[in-house]
Design an enzyme around this catalytic site. Sequence first.
Site, mmCIF file in Angstrom:
data_model
loop_
_atom_site.group_PDB
_atom_site.id
_atom_site.type_symbol
_atom_site.label_atom_id
_atom_site.label_comp_id
_atom_site.label_asym_id
_atom_site.label_seq_id
_atom_site.Cartn_x
_atom_site.Cartn_y
_atom_site.Cartn_z
ATOM 1 N N GLN A 39 -34.214 -7.433 -20.263
ATOM 2 C CA GLN A 39 -33.366 -7.308 -21.446
ATOM 3 C C GLN A 39 -34.147 -6.677 -22.602
ATOM 4 O OE1 GLN A 39 -32.191 -11.443 -21.911
ATOM 5 N NE2 GLN A 39 -34.277 -12.100 -21.442
ATOM 6 N N HIS A 70 -30.454 -26.992 -30.725
ATOM 7 C CA HIS A 70 -31.374 -27.611 -29.770
ATOM 8 C C HIS A 70 -31.269 -29.131 -29.734
ATOM 9 C CE1 HIS A 70 -33.642 -23.630 -30.098
ATOM 10 N NE2 HIS A 70 -33.127 -23.706 -28.893
ATOM 11 N N ASP A 163 -29.489 -23.631 -20.787
ATOM 12 C CA ASP A 163 -29.695 -23.049 -22.118
ATOM 13 C C ASP A 163 -29.785 -21.542 -21.943
ATOM 14 O OD1 ASP A 163 -30.365 -22.533 -24.721
ATOM 15 O OD2 ASP A 163 -32.290 -23.571 -24.677
ATOM 16 N N SER A 164 -28.640 -20.957 -21.564
ATOM 17 C CA SER A 164 -28.635 -19.563 -21.128
ATOM 18 C C SER A 164 -28.200 -18.623 -22.231
ATOM 19 C CB SER A 164 -27.657 -19.423 -19.962
ATOM 20 O OG SER A 164 -26.339 -19.669 -20.430
ATOM 21 N N THR A 165 -28.383 -17.344 -21.994
ATOM 22 C CA THR A 165 -27.802 -16.308 -22.849
ATOM 23 C C THR A 165 -26.306 -16.241 -22.556
ATOM 24 O OG1 THR A 165 -28.458 -14.734 -21.141
ATOM 25 C CG2 THR A 165 -29.901 -14.923 -23.048
ATOM 26 N N ASP A 166 -25.594 -15.324 -23.228
ATOM 27 C CA ASP A 166 -24.159 -15.194 -23.014
ATOM 28 C C ASP A 166 -23.854 -14.822 -21.558
ATOM 29 O OD1 ASP A 166 -23.914 -15.633 -25.748
ATOM 30 O OD2 ASP A 166 -23.828 -13.504 -26.230
#
Lengths: 281, 281
Positions: A39, A70, A163-166
Amino acid sequence: MEVRPKRLNEMWLFEEQTHNMKLGLRITQVLRNIKTQYQDLLVVDTPEYGKVMVLDGAIQVTERDEFCYHEMMAHLALCSHPNPERVLIVGGGDGGTLREVLRHDSVKEAFLVDIDQEVIRAARDFFPTLSCAMDDPRARVLPMDALKFIEDNRESFDVVIVDSTDPVEFAAGLFEAPFYANVHRSLKEDGFIVCQTESPFSDPHVVAGAIQDLRKVFPVVKLAVGFMPTYPTGFWTYGIGTKGLDPAEVRRPAPEGTRYYSHEIHRAAFVLPPFLKSMIG
Amino acid sequence: MEVRPKRLNEMWLFEEQTHNMKLGLRITQVLRNIKTQYQDLLVVDTPEYGKVMVLDGAIQVTERDEFCYHEMMAHLALCSHPNPERVLIVGGGDGGTLREVLRHDSVKEAFLVDIDQEVIRAARDFFPTLSCAMDDPRARVLPMDALKFIEDNRESFDVVIVDSTDPVEFAAGLFEAPFYANVHRSLKEDGFIVCQTESPFSDPHVVAGAIQDLRKVFPVVKLAVGFMPTYPTGFWTYGIGTKGLDPAEVRRPAPEGTRYYSHEIHRAAFVLPPFLKSMIG
């Protein structure tokens, strides 16, 4: 000679939150701007939110408001699970969720498995208040594919935090039933899965779809909400699945010194506005 | 001949939410763009949020998310007051708060006092789903200075809702103790005041200052929170003062068909994250 007022150099970060909506933050400095194997990674400093990490154009973390996200990602599950000892964080390479997880004394081992080593490196270089926990003796930081790691660890974890990206490109699979089934197999009997499930205003289909897919795999599924200023619309959701326990129930003390989370906030977070109840059916 | 890819005309509204932060919305059409006696008034159509009204650069109302704000502004007080019959709305010329107030059958008269006739006109011309309530026989729409109106109406109202623009220029006084004292005098014994008090992330001094000033005048003051996507940071606060009643307590049924508000949401809205509790002292 023409006299013109003095103009300042301005730099702005514009995040395309949807095709039709942008968030702009004034920038004072660009600290890193690279293409990783996975990315585009950008770290900037801003007067409004301190240092900000951006992946593929999407704001991941800012120093000023990261606690809102968080603390919820960690404590909703860790204060509801009766005795969380082994925790897996999928993604979360900035270290913020890991920091909050390790505030629980019950936790003996916490795995942070992020596919992109460069995110972890940027966190260590620029976000010491987030990455600090990576040096905790209970932390296991693994730069690898979480899907592979989960397959190799059956019935192993008390809590898995996604806890991922979109949900685009390599992260899209993390919002779907086959992945949730893999997480289910990696969880012990009292296990919890927590997923960030986007905003009901900017991504209503993601919220609804993630809850629908979690329900295919977990017998108990609930949605919680929380404020998160720099994420699209500021209105964030957390999908939680368990093998039987009610995640809205608090079973363990909250860590001291939290700024967003409390037991009262825990219970209130599961109270959904009627339109959101309808959205998830 | 040079061949270039076809480019589209793009129009964007950029709201300066703070000096260092902007919200951008794509525009499809500019419907009104005038200087009124008091402020710049802009109405645009957007793919993301439908029609949007902007005053002096600040988004006031969008068709898509206005219910989040207007339901909270009205029902927090009207479901807690034991029998609200006479209600005053200061500002709120778009009509959204009035619409929600008039959903309560107990209300016999609701006054909407907005200084700017052009805001009321724009609401009638472009926002029928908000301004519809202005034609209710219980509605009294008065384009005048609310400060004057309040002075002339002692011990007259059950609920006063301060649905003002941001605390700058002619609206600044609406966030201060002398104004709150005037409202106090205009309220009956069980009276409630509700004020929009901005975001703890973009305007922490406003939140803290308004609560401090309300406390100088009202014996009971509480802060409630709610999501509001198109207001800065999406994290909105509502300051409520009473002459003795606890505004977190629900005493009357909620109107049917609300999309954001419910009795559960009412109670949850008064649960504040620890950092916000500290902020208001």
